[in-house]
Write a protein that holds these residues in place. Structure first.
Motif, PDB file in Angstrom:
ATOM      1  N   UNK A 184       0.829  -1.206   0.000  1.00  0.00           N
ATOM      2  CA  UNK A 184       0.000   0.000   0.000  1.00  0.00           C
ATOM      3  C   UNK A 184       0.867   1.261   0.000  1.00  0.00           C
ATOM      4  N   UNK A 185       1.918   1.255   0.801  1.00  0.00           N
ATOM      5  CA  UNK A 185       2.819   2.410   0.843  1.00  0.00           C
ATOM      6  C   UNK A 185       3.528   2.586  -0.491  1.00  0.00           C
ATOM      7  N   UNK A 186       3.937   1.481  -1.092  1.00  0.00           N
ATOM      8  CA  UNK A 186       4.595   1.551  -2.399  1.00  0.00           C
ATOM      9  C   UNK A 186       3.642   2.120  -3.447  1.00  0.00           C
ATOM     10  N   UNK A 187       2.382   1.663  -3.426  1.00  0.00           N
ATOM     11  CA  UNK A 187       1.394   2.197  -4.359  1.00  0.00           C
ATOM     12  C   UNK A 187       1.155   3.680  -4.143  1.00  0.00           C
ATOM     13  N   UNK A 188       1.115   4.096  -2.881  1.00  0.00           N
ATOM     14  CA  UNK A 188       0.955   5.517  -2.549  1.00  0.00           C
ATOM     15  C   UNK A 188       2.116   6.322  -3.126  1.00  0.00           C
ATOM     16  N   UNK A 191       1.785   6.599  -6.943  1.00  0.00           N
ATOM     17  CA  UNK A 191       0.726   7.549  -7.305  1.00  0.00           C
ATOM     18  C   UNK A 191       1.183   8.983  -7.060  1.00  0.00           C
ATOM     19  N   UNK A 192       1.917   9.208  -5.984  1.00  0.00           N
ATOM     20  CA  UNK A 192       2.424  10.549  -5.682  1.00  0.00           C
ATOM     21  C   UNK A 192       3.413  11.010  -6.745  1.00  0.00           C
ATOM     22  N   UNK A 193       4.290  10.099  -7.177  1.00  0.00           N
ATOM     23  CA  UNK A 193       5.245  10.453  -8.226  1.00  0.00           C
ATOM     24  C   UNK A 193       4.533  10.741  -9.542  1.00  0.00           C
ATOM     25  N   UNK A 194       3.513   9.936  -9.857  1.00  0.00           N
ATOM     26  CA  UNK A 194       2.759  10.164 -11.084  1.00  0.00           C
ATOM     27  C   UNK A 194       2.034  11.506 -11.043  1.00  0.00           C
ATOM     28  N   UNK A 195       1.459  11.827  -9.874  1.00  0.00           N
ATOM     29  CA  UNK A 195       0.763  13.109  -9.734  1.00  0.00           C
ATOM     30  C   UNK A 195       1.745  14.273  -9.836  1.00  0.00           C
ATOM     31  N   UNK A 196       2.923  14.130  -9.241  1.00  0.00           N
ATOM     32  CA  UNK A 196       3.926  15.188  -9.312  1.00  0.00           C
ATOM     33  C   UNK A 196       4.403  15.389 -10.750  1.00  0.00           C
ATOM     34  N   UNK A 197       4.587  14.285 -11.468  1.00  0.00           N
ATOM     35  CA  UNK A 197       5.021  14.376 -12.870  1.00  0.00           C
ATOM     36  C   UNK A 197       3.944  15.047 -13.714  1.00  0.00           C
ATOM     37  N   UNK A 198       2.698  14.662 -13.467  1.00  0.00           N
ATOM     38  CA  UNK A 198       1.596  15.255 -14.234  1.00  0.00           C
ATOM     39  C   UNK A 198       1.474  16.742 -13.949  1.00  0.00           C
TER      40      UNK A 198
END
Length: 219
Positions: A184-188, A191-198
């Protein structure tokens, strides 16, 4: 290698899942409804009551079958999220880009090793009598230095708390990696990296569009 008692693991799992569940609900709370302290307290109490149900009645039982125990780091970050929500700052991030990158890389290495693509024995090294304690000590020193300097204090405190749980009561499993990482932490983190990149890509595109518009106007 010393392992925690099963009763302590079960107790930790129930408390940890209650904190994580409360943090998830508060994070998903509709913005149209103000998340008051009374509602946040009600969420936390309901989460605790659910996890305190006996045997298979507790969600922690089924979550444990799928995810085992949440990492102490996930619990710490979830507690920080609840703390900010209590202060009226539910939008404040506790997963920084730097921490997310570290978790993403470490998780990828561990999971690739677990399925045999790397075959380095990284997970089992987390039980090691020398390497794991030395790595934990190094991380604790780095986190302590960051706290003193006022850099990434929330994240540093969460990591330091996870290391203390690993070092003293040996929770959640006696393995260093289980204290610092879970699916779960890895998925979080991903997702955070993807959101930051976007977000960065959107800003770059907006700036490029603004620059092109200004150039056209000047011409």
């Amino acid at each position: 290698m010393s392992l925690p008692e099963l009763d302590w693991q079960i107790f930790y799992g129930r408390v940890a899942w209650a904190i994580v569940l409360a943090a998830l609900i508060s994070a998903a709370w509709p913005r149209a409804w103000a998340l008051s302290r009374a509602r946040l307290a009600a969420i936390a109490v309901c989460a605790a009551v659910l996890q305190a149900l006996p045997g298979e009645g507790a969600p922690a039982y089924w979550l444990g079958l799928v995810f085992q125990w949440p990492s102490a780091l996930l619990v710490g970050l979830s507690a920080a999220k609840l703390h900010f929500a209590w202060q009226g700052k539910p939008e404040k991030k506790v997963m920084s880009a730097q921490l997310a990158a570290l978790i993403a890389v470490a998780g990828a290495a561990l999971y690739l090793d677990a399925i045999g693509l790397l075959s380095l024995g990284l997970f089992y090294a987390g039980f090691g009598p020398r390497g794991a304690p030395l790595l934990a000590l190094l991380l604790a020193v780095l986190c302590s230095a960051a706290i003193v300097r006022g850099q990434a204090r929330v994240q540093s405190v969460a990591v330091l708390g996870a290391l203390l749980l690993f070092a003293v009561p040996r929770l959640p499993t006696g393995n260093l990696w289980d204290a610092l990482l879970d699916p779960l932490l890895w998925g979080w983190a991903l997702c955070s990296l993807a959101a930051a990149y976007r977000h960065g890509w959107t800003l770059s595109a907006a700036r490029a569009g603004a620059g092109a518009g200004a150039a056209a106007t000047t011409a």
